[in-house]
Design an enzyme around this catalytic site. Structure first.
Site, PDB file in Angstrom:
ATOM      1  N   ARG A 181       0.827  -1.208   0.000  1.00 16.26           N
ATOM      2  CA  ARG A 181       0.000   0.000   0.000  1.00 16.26           C
ATOM      3  C   ARG A 181       0.866   1.266   0.000  1.00 16.26           C
ATOM      4  NH1 ARG A 181      -0.752   4.715   2.558  1.00 16.26           N
ATOM      5  NH2 ARG A 181      -0.382   3.678   4.567  1.00 16.26           N
ATOM      6  N   ASP A 182       1.520   1.536   1.099  1.00 13.40           N
ATOM      7  CA  ASP A 182       2.299   2.767   1.224  1.00 13.40           C
ATOM      8  C   ASP A 182       3.463   2.780   0.241  1.00 13.40           C
ATOM      9  OD1 ASP A 182       3.201   5.185   2.226  1.00 13.40           O
ATOM     10  OD2 ASP A 182       3.996   4.355   4.089  1.00 13.40           O
ATOM     11  N   HIS A 200       6.399   4.269  12.712  1.00 12.80           N
ATOM     12  CA  HIS A 200       6.431   4.253  11.252  1.00 12.80           C
ATOM     13  C   HIS A 200       7.494   5.268  10.823  1.00 12.80           C
ATOM     14  CE1 HIS A 200       4.169   3.870   7.278  1.00 12.80           C
ATOM     15  NE2 HIS A 200       4.908   4.946   7.073  1.00 12.80           N
ATOM     16  N   HIS A 212      10.568   6.786   8.329  1.00 16.08           N
ATOM     17  CA  HIS A 212      11.112   6.888   6.980  1.00 16.08           C
ATOM     18  C   HIS A 212      12.619   7.085   7.084  1.00 16.08           C
ATOM     19  CE1 HIS A 212       7.322   7.767   4.406  1.00 16.08           C
ATOM     20  NE2 HIS A 212       7.072   6.895   5.354  1.00 16.08           N
ATOM     21  N   CYS A 244       8.104   9.599  -0.192  1.00 18.22           N
ATOM     22  CA  CYS A 244       7.043  10.443   0.361  1.00 18.22           C
ATOM     23  C   CYS A 244       6.964  11.654  -0.530  1.00 18.22           C
ATOM     24  CB  CYS A 244       7.352  10.874   1.785  1.00 18.22           C
ATOM     25  SG  CYS A 244       6.213  12.175   2.346  1.00 18.22           S
ATOM     26  N   ASN A 294      10.168   4.756   3.025  1.00 15.94           N
ATOM     27  CA  ASN A 294       9.949   3.895   4.184  1.00 15.94           C
ATOM     28  C   ASN A 294      11.198   3.113   4.590  1.00 15.94           C
ATOM     29  OD1 ASN A 294       6.943   3.953   4.688  1.00 15.94           O
ATOM     30  ND2 ASN A 294       6.958   3.503   2.494  1.00 15.94           N
TER      31      ASN A 294
END
Lengths: 297, 297
Positions: free
Chosen positions: B11-12, B204, B206, B237, B246
């Site tokens: 997804r991300d 979470h 990065h 991002c 990520n």
């Protein structure tokens, strides 16, 4: 709290790049590093040019280095011949490069693990007589490509003998970059239990598996205050499998800035230097911070 | 100790890659992730395809996903329309995506910071009525590109309201990747002092500035046991300045393996998947571990 960054880019970094940069570029590189606030910059090595052609200009480089108050330029010296040349060119600090494992001692130094100390003893002894400070690298402290994981007790035995020769500091190297925080803790505890505290230890991590900063954080929490790093993350390791080598000084400074730990180093100035040097080396810097800041510098 | 890796690659990760991969490739990707031992894999998002064309095939993907015992496939749901579609396609867990800052709420959600909760309330309420579990992302927990650093107290206020809606967990996102361990400590302490312990929190990070693993280590030491990561480090991002996004699942697993923390995930299997996916995405994985292991897989 204050951390001393021991900058290894001009020696360990450039030594492991394919491109040989001219002496003028090295001089400008080192001048820029000093201007960015680095105070300990390992400038070059008196290894035979047959082995390290990248640093064949060591004498010429040293003779032309800008003398900046408060900035030290240690030089790597493999043997007595190297020490002679270092003394001829006004060097006041040297570093020697030992191995924690039998196989790497034989492959890199052409010596057994034990007989490396016979090579180092006259180098360190004479250097101390001349008033030089001597640092000792201990390479392959976590694992080597042939023997696998290395027991902390073995590293401590090697380190102890180097300190007993008269070295002021050990730089504990994860030369292939596979170590993780638990191994760092075990190694530093093993030294502590043999009476070697963090004030005698520096850490030298490679980011080959992305672990360098987490390992550094672990060492800082255990009292280590000297950290080796290479501006732009230049240099690889001929014994590791990846192009990624030394911890990038910029990535380290970013973390230390965030932790409120003083280094005196300006991360944007270093990044600008890495972007400039990348053009000379013909490859982009692998540093995350350099890549992230590239668009705003 | 055991850590749950909440895999966000499908997804991300894919949402932030330029290349739109076919649904068959996504299905194989997710199947490989489950085979490597990941048990929580955020599969897709029911965001309008106008905003995220990369995930326009959400329904088709979900209908064809292999059902593996013990493997959960949460899905991101932005609003009630998304929830309806998720329910139609048998989703049993959703995630909502909130903002810790006013500016990002307006830019990403077209809402004020306060009014985002009006949007989430019926989504979470109805999801809970249907027996779904709801996770809440809190983005820009450390800084955002417009407002700069974000005060921990502000993140706690936002997080508290999301938990009060009925979310079981907050995923605290450093969306632009600039945070360092000191900031992580301050944020987790701020939550703790308001009665929200680490068992309700995931992190979470990065890796834009190389800090993700050091930050993760800090969170683990403070009791957090759920960590978000993206296999291969895919995804960037759109609000950060670098291609690096990520934290790579491989880099995380390497560290956790070294720490003796169980994840059930096989790092070489993941790496093989990332090398395969890199061919489909047309760019090499930014993961250090993937790069290092590439030559032996």
């Amino acid at each position: 709290m204050r951390v001393t960054i021991y900058e290894v880019g001009p020696r360990d970094g450039l030594q492991n790049e394919d491109v040989v940069v001219p002496v003028e570029v090295k001089r400008e590189f080192i001048g820029r590093l000093a201007a960015a606030g680095l105070t300990t910059i390992e400038a070059t090595s008196f290894v035979h040019p047959k082995w390290v052609p990248q640093l064949a200009d060591a004498a010429e480089l040293l003779d032309g280095l800008p003398r900046v108050p408060g900035v030290r330029y240690p030089v790597l010296v493999p043997n007595e011949r190297g020490l002679d040349r270092a003394l001829e060119h006004g060097v006041t600090e040297i570093a020697i490069f030992g191995s924690a494992t039998e196989t790497f001692a034989r492959r890199n130094l052409n010596r057994s693990l034990d007989s490396q100390f016979e090579m180092f003893e006259p180098v360190v002894g004479r250097a101390l007589e001349h008033g030089l400070r001597v640092r000792a690298y201990v390479s392959m402290c976590f694992a080597d490509p042939w023997e696998g994981p290395v027991a902390p007790a073995q590293v401590v035995r090697v380190g102890r003998r180097l300190l007993d020769l008269g070295c002021y500091e050990l730089s504990l190297g994860d030369t292939i970059g596979i170590g993780t925080p638990a191994h760092v803790t075990a190694l530093l505890e093993a030294f502590q239990s043999e009476g070697v505290g963090p004030e005698r230890l520096a850490v030298h991590f490679h980011d080959t598996y992305g672990q360098a900063l987490a390992n550094t954080l672990t060492a800082l929490r255990m009292g280590v205050t000297t950290v080796d790093a290479s501006t732009g993350g230049i240099g690889g390791c001929p014994y590791a499998k990846s192009a990624t080598g030394n911890l990038a000084t910029e990535d380290l400074v970013w973390m230390l800035d965030g932790l409120g730990i003083e280094t005196g180093v300006d991360v944007r100035s270093l990044t600008a230097t890495s972007l400039w040097l990348a053009g000379r080396l013909g490859r982009p810097s692998p540093s995350r911070v350099v890549q992230a800041l590239a668009k705003e510098i």
